[in-house]
Design a protein around this motif. Structure first.
Motif, PDB file in Angstrom:
ATOM      1  N   UNK A  74       0.832  -1.203   0.000  1.00 50.74           N
ATOM      2  CA  UNK A  74       0.000   0.000   0.000  1.00 50.74           C
ATOM      3  C   UNK A  74       0.868   1.255   0.000  1.00 50.74           C
ATOM      4  N   UNK A  75       1.909   1.253   0.835  1.00 51.10           N
ATOM      5  CA  UNK A  75       2.824   2.398   0.896  1.00 51.10           C
ATOM      6  C   UNK A  75       3.531   2.593  -0.437  1.00 51.10           C
ATOM      7  N   UNK A  76       3.940   1.499  -1.044  1.00 52.42           N
ATOM      8  CA  UNK A  76       4.594   1.547  -2.359  1.00 52.42           C
ATOM      9  C   UNK A  76       3.630   2.112  -3.402  1.00 52.42           C
ATOM     10  N   UNK A  77       2.387   1.632  -3.376  1.00 54.25           N
ATOM     11  CA  UNK A  77       1.364   2.085  -4.325  1.00 54.25           C
ATOM     12  C   UNK A  77       1.074   3.573  -4.152  1.00 54.25           C
ATOM     13  N   UNK A  78       0.956   4.023  -2.913  1.00 59.06           N
ATOM     14  CA  UNK A  78       0.700   5.436  -2.651  1.00 59.06           C
ATOM     15  C   UNK A  78       1.862   6.299  -3.140  1.00 59.06           C
ATOM     16  N   UNK A  79       3.073   5.841  -2.886  1.00 59.43           N
ATOM     17  CA  UNK A  79       4.248   6.599  -3.303  1.00 59.43           C
ATOM     18  C   UNK A  79       4.313   6.771  -4.806  1.00 59.43           C
ATOM     19  N   UNK A  80       4.050   5.709  -5.530  1.00 58.75           N
ATOM     20  CA  UNK A  80       4.071   5.778  -7.000  1.00 58.75           C
ATOM     21  C   UNK A  80       2.952   6.668  -7.517  1.00 58.75           C
ATOM     22  N   UNK A  81       1.763   6.537  -6.912  1.00 61.66           N
ATOM     23  CA  UNK A  81       0.624   7.353  -7.342  1.00 61.66           C
ATOM     24  C   UNK A  81       0.894   8.830  -7.083  1.00 61.66           C
ATOM     25  N   UNK A  82       1.492   9.142  -5.930  1.00 60.72           N
ATOM     26  CA  UNK A  82       1.793  10.531  -5.584  1.00 60.72           C
ATOM     27  C   UNK A  82       2.769  11.142  -6.580  1.00 60.72           C
ATOM     28  N   UNK A  83       3.752  10.347  -7.014  1.00 61.81           N
ATOM     29  CA  UNK A  83       4.711  10.839  -8.008  1.00 61.81           C
ATOM     30  C   UNK A  83       4.015  11.154  -9.331  1.00 61.81           C
ATOM     31  N   UNK A  84       3.076  10.305  -9.714  1.00 62.49           N
ATOM     32  CA  UNK A  84       2.390  10.475 -10.999  1.00 62.49           C
ATOM     33  C   UNK A  84       1.509  11.722 -11.024  1.00 62.49           C
ATOM     34  N   UNK A  85       0.837  12.000  -9.902  1.00 61.99           N
ATOM     35  CA  UNK A  85      -0.124  13.104  -9.905  1.00 61.99           C
ATOM     36  C   UNK A  85       0.435  14.387  -9.306  1.00 61.99           C
ATOM     37  N   UNK A  86       1.667  14.321  -8.778  1.00 56.77           N
ATOM     38  CA  UNK A  86       2.349  15.534  -8.350  1.00 56.77           C
ATOM     39  C   UNK A  86       1.907  16.136  -7.037  1.00 56.77           C
TER      40      UNK A  86
END
Length: 211
Positions: free
Chosen positions: A18-30
């Protein structure tokens, strides 16, 4: 005891993913992962998925940048209609998390219907309609969800998300290394395996293999 340990291990791995998924999503949407973590919990309470949230917030971020550049289009008009600004007094982009809170506050006072859906889609893109249950709670609901998540110890910060990403990357590397070893063994033995299975096939047919 074994069952409990297994359950704990599964829970920890789920938290890492979940933490990994959130981190990647945050990078994508800025937006900062901490902010997305809080928004994601509020969204979950409103039955809005992380994918729907990420898509909508990503579109909002793009629209905000366009508004700052003077080409806000429908998104700029929609935000203006509900009294929300994408930029501060100095003309700099406001934090996306704050803008979402203001949009939610405005939406909490607007009656559900086609007009509200149109506003949501103008601001957040195609997934805007899916975000309405989250937005209808207003800024207070988002803040309360964030406070609750903090009390649960569930807020994911940048350090944790990066560590989770590295851990999962290392698992992928180890899996690939094991696959590589298996591949080397296969290359060394495949001809023998073929010869053996040829003999077995011939035997099953009542034939005698000469190989």
């Amino acid at each position: 005891a074994v069952t409990v340990a297994a359950a704990i291990s599964v829970s920890i791995k789920s938290a890492i993913n979940h933490a990994d998924q959130l981190g990647k999503a945050a990078q994508k949407i800025g937006i900062p992962v901490e902010a997305l973590s809080k928004l994601e919990f509020a969204a979950r309470l409103a039955d809005v998925s992380l994918e729907q949230l990420s898509t909508g917030v990503g579109k909002l971020s793009k629209n905000m940048a366009a508004i700052q550049g003077g080409s806000g289009g429908d998104a700029g008009k929609a935000l203006a209609a509900i009294g929300v600004s994408a930029v501060d007094a100095a003309g700099k982009l406001r934090p996306t998390y704050d803008v979402i809170g203001d949009v939610a506050e405005a939406f909490s006072r607007i009656k559900d219907g086609a007009g509200k859906t149109a506003l949501a889609m103008a601001i957040f893109g195609k997934s805007g309609a899916e975000l309405i249950p989250l937005l209808n709670g207003g800024k207070t609901a988002i803040r309360e969800a964030a406070d609750e998540l903090d009390k649960f110890g569930g807020v994911v910060d940048t350090k944790t998300s990066k560590a989770a990403e590295k851990f999962n990357d290392n698992l992928s590397r180890l899996k690939t290394a094991m696959e590589g070893l298996a591949n080397k063994a296969m290359v060394a033995l495949i001809d023998k395996f073929v010869l053996f299975t040829d003999k077995m096939v011939a035997f099953s047919k009542g034939e005698t293999s000469t190989r």
